[in-house]
Motif scaffolding. Structure first.
Motif, PDB file in Angstrom:
ATOM      1  N   LEU A 139      79.291  11.010  35.413  1.00 42.97           N
ATOM      2  CA  LEU A 139      78.590  12.271  35.683  1.00 42.97           C
ATOM      3  C   LEU A 139      79.457  13.404  35.149  1.00 42.97           C
ATOM      4  O   LEU A 139      80.579  13.604  35.600  1.00 42.97           O
ATOM      5  CB  LEU A 139      78.355  12.434  37.192  1.00 42.97           C
ATOM      6  CG  LEU A 139      77.663  11.238  37.864  1.00 42.97           C
ATOM      7  CD1 LEU A 139      77.482  11.507  39.361  1.00 42.97           C
ATOM      8  CD2 LEU A 139      76.315  10.942  37.214  1.00 42.97           C
ATOM      9  N   LEU A 140      78.945  14.121  34.147  1.00 40.57           N
ATOM     10  CA  LEU A 140      79.728  15.155  33.470  1.00 40.57           C
ATOM     11  C   LEU A 140      79.317  16.525  33.987  1.00 40.57           C
ATOM     12  O   LEU A 140      78.212  16.986  33.726  1.00 40.57           O
ATOM     13  CB  LEU A 140      79.510  15.077  31.950  1.00 40.57           C
ATOM     14  CG  LEU A 140      79.725  13.694  31.318  1.00 40.57           C
ATOM     15  CD1 LEU A 140      79.400  13.726  29.831  1.00 40.57           C
ATOM     16  CD2 LEU A 140      81.154  13.217  31.527  1.00 40.57           C
ATOM     17  N   SER A 143      79.438  17.919  26.296  1.00 36.06           N
ATOM     18  CA  SER A 143      78.781  17.240  25.177  1.00 36.06           C
ATOM     19  C   SER A 143      79.799  16.729  24.161  1.00 36.06           C
ATOM     20  O   SER A 143      79.629  15.659  23.591  1.00 36.06           O
ATOM     21  CB  SER A 143      77.808  18.188  24.460  1.00 36.06           C
ATOM     22  OG  SER A 143      76.774  18.562  25.338  1.00 36.06           O
ATOM     23  N   HIS A 144      80.853  17.514  23.955  1.00 40.59           N
ATOM     24  CA  HIS A 144      81.901  17.106  23.016  1.00 40.59           C
ATOM     25  C   HIS A 144      82.535  15.797  23.487  1.00 40.59           C
ATOM     26  O   HIS A 144      82.731  14.869  22.699  1.00 40.59           O
ATOM     27  CB  HIS A 144      82.951  18.214  22.918  1.00 40.59           C
ATOM     28  CG  HIS A 144      84.037  17.922  21.940  1.00 40.59           C
ATOM     29  ND1 HIS A 144      83.811  17.877  20.585  1.00 40.59           N
ATOM     30  CD2 HIS A 144      85.355  17.631  22.114  1.00 40.59           C
ATOM     31  CE1 HIS A 144      84.947  17.580  19.965  1.00 40.59           C
ATOM     32  NE2 HIS A 144      85.893  17.423  20.882  1.00 40.59           N
ATOM     33  N   PHE A 145      82.813  15.713  24.781  1.00 38.21           N
ATOM     34  CA  PHE A 145      83.370  14.494  25.374  1.00 38.21           C
ATOM     35  C   PHE A 145      82.389  13.327  25.199  1.00 38.21           C
ATOM     36  O   PHE A 145      82.764  12.230  24.773  1.00 38.21           O
ATOM     37  CB  PHE A 145      83.642  14.745  26.863  1.00 38.21           C
ATOM     38  CG  PHE A 145      84.206  13.568  27.590  1.00 38.21           C
ATOM     39  CD1 PHE A 145      85.582  13.381  27.677  1.00 38.21           C
ATOM     40  CD2 PHE A 145      83.365  12.638  28.200  1.00 38.21           C
ATOM     41  CE1 PHE A 145      86.105  12.278  28.351  1.00 38.21           C
ATOM     42  CE2 PHE A 145      83.889  11.538  28.868  1.00 38.21           C
ATOM     43  CZ  PHE A 145      85.257  11.362  28.938  1.00 38.21           C
ATOM     44  N   ALA A 146      81.105  13.584  25.505  1.00 38.03           N
ATOM     45  CA  ALA A 146      80.092  12.521  25.436  1.00 38.03           C
ATOM     46  C   ALA A 146      79.947  11.997  24.000  1.00 38.03           C
ATOM     47  O   ALA A 146      79.883  10.786  23.773  1.00 38.03           O
ATOM     48  CB  ALA A 146      78.749  13.038  25.948  1.00 38.03           C
ATOM     49  N   ASP A 198      73.904   9.388  14.000  1.00 37.23           N
ATOM     50  CA  ASP A 198      73.882  10.733  14.570  1.00 37.23           C
ATOM     51  C   ASP A 198      73.871  10.663  16.091  1.00 37.23           C
ATOM     52  O   ASP A 198      73.246   9.772  16.673  1.00 37.23           O
ATOM     53  CB  ASP A 198      72.606  11.479  14.150  1.00 37.23           C
ATOM     54  CG  ASP A 198      72.657  11.911  12.696  1.00 37.23           C
ATOM     55  OD1 ASP A 198      73.609  11.526  12.006  1.00 37.23           O
ATOM     56  OD2 ASP A 198      71.731  12.624  12.273  1.00 37.23           O
ATOM     57  N   ILE A 199      74.539  11.617  16.716  1.00 40.18           N
ATOM     58  CA  ILE A 199      74.487  11.736  18.173  1.00 40.18           C
ATOM     59  C   ILE A 199      73.955  13.135  18.480  1.00 40.18           C
ATOM     60  O   ILE A 199      74.718  14.055  18.741  1.00 40.18           O
ATOM     61  CB  ILE A 199      75.871  11.498  18.796  1.00 40.18           C
ATOM     62  CG1 ILE A 199      76.403  10.134  18.348  1.00 40.18           C
ATOM     63  CG2 ILE A 199      75.795  11.571  20.322  1.00 40.18           C
ATOM     64  CD1 ILE A 199      77.839   9.874  18.700  1.00 40.18           C
ATOM     65  N   PRO A 200      72.635  13.297  18.407  1.00 35.98           N
ATOM     66  CA  PRO A 200      72.065  14.640  18.600  1.00 35.98           C
ATOM     67  C   PRO A 200      72.161  15.078  20.052  1.00 35.98           C
ATOM     68  O   PRO A 200      72.390  14.269  20.945  1.00 35.98           O
ATOM     69  CB  PRO A 200      70.607  14.463  18.175  1.00 35.98           C
ATOM     70  CG  PRO A 200      70.312  13.014  18.373  1.00 35.98           C
ATOM     71  CD  PRO A 200      71.603  12.288  18.158  1.00 35.98           C
ATOM     72  N   SER A 201      71.999  16.387  20.247  1.00 31.94           N
ATOM     73  CA  SER A 201      72.026  16.925  21.598  1.00 31.94           C
ATOM     74  C   SER A 201      70.822  16.412  22.382  1.00 31.94           C
ATOM     75  O   SER A 201      69.712  16.411  21.876  1.00 31.94           O
ATOM     76  CB  SER A 201      71.971  18.446  21.540  1.00 31.94           C
ATOM     77  OG  SER A 201      71.628  18.953  22.806  1.00 31.94           O
ATOM     78  N   PRO A 202      71.018  15.963  23.609  1.00 34.13           N
ATOM     79  CA  PRO A 202      69.873  15.521  24.419  1.00 34.13           C
ATOM     80  C   PRO A 202      69.216  16.662  25.197  1.00 34.13           C
ATOM     81  O   PRO A 202      68.379  16.407  26.052  1.00 34.13           O
ATOM     82  CB  PRO A 202      70.498  14.486  25.361  1.00 34.13           C
ATOM     83  CG  PRO A 202      71.913  14.924  25.519  1.00 34.13           C
ATOM     84  CD  PRO A 202      72.299  15.698  24.277  1.00 34.13           C
ATOM     85  N   ILE A 225      76.530  18.731  13.055  1.00 34.60           N
ATOM     86  CA  ILE A 225      77.314  17.655  13.665  1.00 34.60           C
ATOM     87  C   ILE A 225      77.294  17.772  15.184  1.00 34.60           C
ATOM     88  O   ILE A 225      77.819  16.928  15.883  1.00 34.60           O
ATOM     89  CB  ILE A 225      78.776  17.645  13.166  1.00 34.60           C
ATOM     90  CG1 ILE A 225      79.509  18.925  13.583  1.00 34.60           C
ATOM     91  CG2 ILE A 225      78.836  17.464  11.661  1.00 34.60           C
ATOM     92  CD1 ILE A 225      81.017  18.812  13.438  1.00 34.60           C
ATOM     93  N   ASP A 226      76.677  18.836  15.707  1.00 31.23           N
ATOM     94  CA  ASP A 226      76.557  18.922  17.172  1.00 31.23           C
ATOM     95  C   ASP A 226      75.193  19.493  17.558  1.00 31.23           C
ATOM     96  O   ASP A 226      74.197  18.795  17.461  1.00 31.23           O
ATOM     97  CB  ASP A 226      77.734  19.691  17.801  1.00 31.23           C
ATOM     98  CG  ASP A 226      78.146  20.922  17.014  1.00 31.23           C
ATOM     99  OD1 ASP A 226      77.269  21.737  16.714  1.00 31.23           O
ATOM    100  OD2 ASP A 226      79.353  21.070  16.720  1.00 31.23           O
TER     101      ASP A 226
END
Lengths: 159, 359
Positions: A33-34, A43-46, A59-63, B164-165
């Protein structure tokens, strides 16, 4: 008993490095739980943690708008949720997040929205701004004793 | 162009439920109807605050949207040549609802079924609105997306760069939140910025010093937060002018970064036209900066109207028409895909952990 560990993260790179060190210690069914305000580094950590567990780089887009993103990780599915826009805890079932809590590695931003539906035995990571602009203070808290072992040595690793 | 095609399109991959009928023939493309149920105006451009996450909500509204789209177009299913449906990427429950209904209609009416990539539908919009020939450079810039693509065909995309973010629309929303402005953040920040001075605060230009076309917006939001907190610490609060100046500085940074990365992408792709689609393109400062980029490069500049840049089914039907002409059909095994990159040949965009990514 609630256990607690504190870390000072000097830079975004230090945050990412800690995430990458925590990643291989996680197992399916673990929930993180962040917590923390906008810009604290959740988000940077995730992103760093997920990228360390992916079988194929992607890609790891923003949720934030989709609420959840799921990934195929080395040990099984990974779920990344941002519950800021969640209207009601009953919508968790619609998202499938309540099922995922038992089976996947789940990273949940804005977990306050979970209410009573917060997963048992989760590891709580609270991010806060530090003194310097780039610095963050991280507090890890947990009740489930399994985290004692999972986190053992994590503090001693070189940053 | 051959025979006239009439395509029914379905879209349910995010907050909106939509259906549309598009007719394409020798005389061009005509949108016979486009029904969007949900947040249909500017709110959708930057992402609303209350999501329609329930698959059930989409399922309940989809058949109403389809009926209205057919009625408005003045056609029955007997006059439709194919069903096009968004099969991803998006929130899986919503995508599934659309794909299931499309399969039902296709099976019941004996019509071909075509699965459409939601991002491809956005990327092909300038062909629907301006009959823009291939190839062209596409900047997709919205609440959830930020990509620079060379578009060569309905299934031929080369990604030159992307965020990238966070996407810029999300950064606008979050900056609005940090400064006590209403959602959606895009129009609110733009209004404030109009009364502000863009040079009072020096905000970073993320990734501008690095080669390539990748972008980053998450740190910009954090820089605004830091500046805000410094002002509050110094003077005990924020004046209206402080807020306007912060908005102006933020907007200028986003516009400059988008313009410079688009300039590089335009040079790399050597495409004769720049097309910009997405809710963020509604921002006048950003639009003007991108128009200058196209002008300086001697490229045409095309910006489809905002109502076709937010989620709708007309663009899905249009993409379906192009795919249908190219011979693409899907069977009853068409799957809903939560993730579906347009260009899987390109390396993934990974923030922070970039070092670990293969080049």
């Amino acid at each position: 008993m609630i256990r607690r560990a504190d870390r000072l993260l000097a830079s975004p790179d230090a945050t990412a490095a800690l995430a990458r060190r925590l990643a291989p210690r996680l197992r399916p069914g673990d929930s993180l739980l962040l917590e923390g305000p906008v810009g604290a580094g959740k988000s940077h950590f995730a992103r760093a943690l997920i990228s360390a567990l992916l079988t194929e780089p992607e890609d790891i887009p923003s949720p934030t708008y989709t609420l959840v993103q799921s990934y195929a990780g080395r040990t099984g599915p990974i779920w990344h949720a941002d519950l800021y826009r969640l209207g009601d805890a009953s919508e968790l079932a619609e998202l499938g997040l309540d099922d995922a809590f038992g089976t996947a590695i789940c990273l949940v931003e804005w977990p306050e929205r979970l209410g009573d539906a917060a997963p048992e035995g989760a590891l709580r990571l609270t991010f806060a701004p530090g003194e310097a602009a780039e610095e963050r203070r991280l507090t890890l808290t947990w009740e489930d004793p399994r985290w004692d072992d999972r986190l053992k040595g994590l503090r001693d690793d070189a940053a | 162009m051959g025979e006239t095609l009439t395509i029914l399109g379905l879209e349910s991959s995010c907050d909106d439920t939509a259906a549309a009928v598009v007719r394409q023939g020798a005389a061009g493309t005509e949108i016979l109807s486009s029904v969007v149920l949900g947040q249909s105006d500017l709110h959708a451009a930057f992402g609303g605050v209350v999501p329609e996450i329930a698959a059930r909500a989409h399922a309940e509204k989809l058949d109403i949207a389809v009926r209205r789209a057919l009625e408005t177009a003045g056609v029955t299913l007997a006059r439709i040549d194919a069903i096009a449906v968004t099969a991803g990427p998006g929130l899986i429950g919503g995508v599934l609802a659309g794909v299931m209904l499309a399969k039902g209609i296709a099976a019941g009416a004996g019509l071909p079924l075509i699965g459409v990539n939601h991002l491809a539908a956005h990327a092909l919009t300038p062909r629907l609105t301006h009959a823009l020939p291939y190839p062209y450079l596409m900047l997709l810039v919205s609440g959830g997306h930020c990509q620079l693509l060379t578009v060569r065909g309905p299934e031929a995309f080369t990604r030159l760069g992307g965020t990238i973010d966070d996407a810029p629309g999300e950064a606008f929303d979050k900056v609005a939140r940090l400064l006590g402005l209403p959602q959606p953040g895009g129009p609110a920040v733009e209004r404030e910025a109009a009364a502000g001075c863009a040079t009072r605060f020096a905000l970073p230009r993320p990734l501008l010093d690095r080669p390539g076309c990748d972008l980053s917006f998450s740190g910009l939001k954090t820089a605004v937060l830091r500046q805000r907190d410094m002002l509050i610490a110094e003077q005990g609060g924020l004046t209206r002018q402080d807020r306007a100046d912060l908005c102006a500085a933020f907007q200028a940074a986003v516009a400059e970064v988008l313009a410079e990365k688009t300039r590089r992408a335009l040079a790399a792709s050597a495409a004769p036209a720049l097309a910009v689609a997405g809710g963020v393109a509604a921002n006048a400062a950003i639009r003007a900066a991108l128009e200058r980029v196209a002008e300086d490069a001697g490229a045409a500049h095309v910006a489809p109207p905002l109502r076709l840049c937010t989620d709708n089914a007309a663009i899905v039907a249009y993409a379906g028409a192009e795919l249908f002409r190219a011979g693409r059909h899907d069977g009853m095994d068409l799957a809903a895909r939560p993730r579906w990159p347009l260009d899987s040949a390109q390396p993934a965009l990974i923030g922070g952990g970039r070092k670990g990514a293969k080049a």
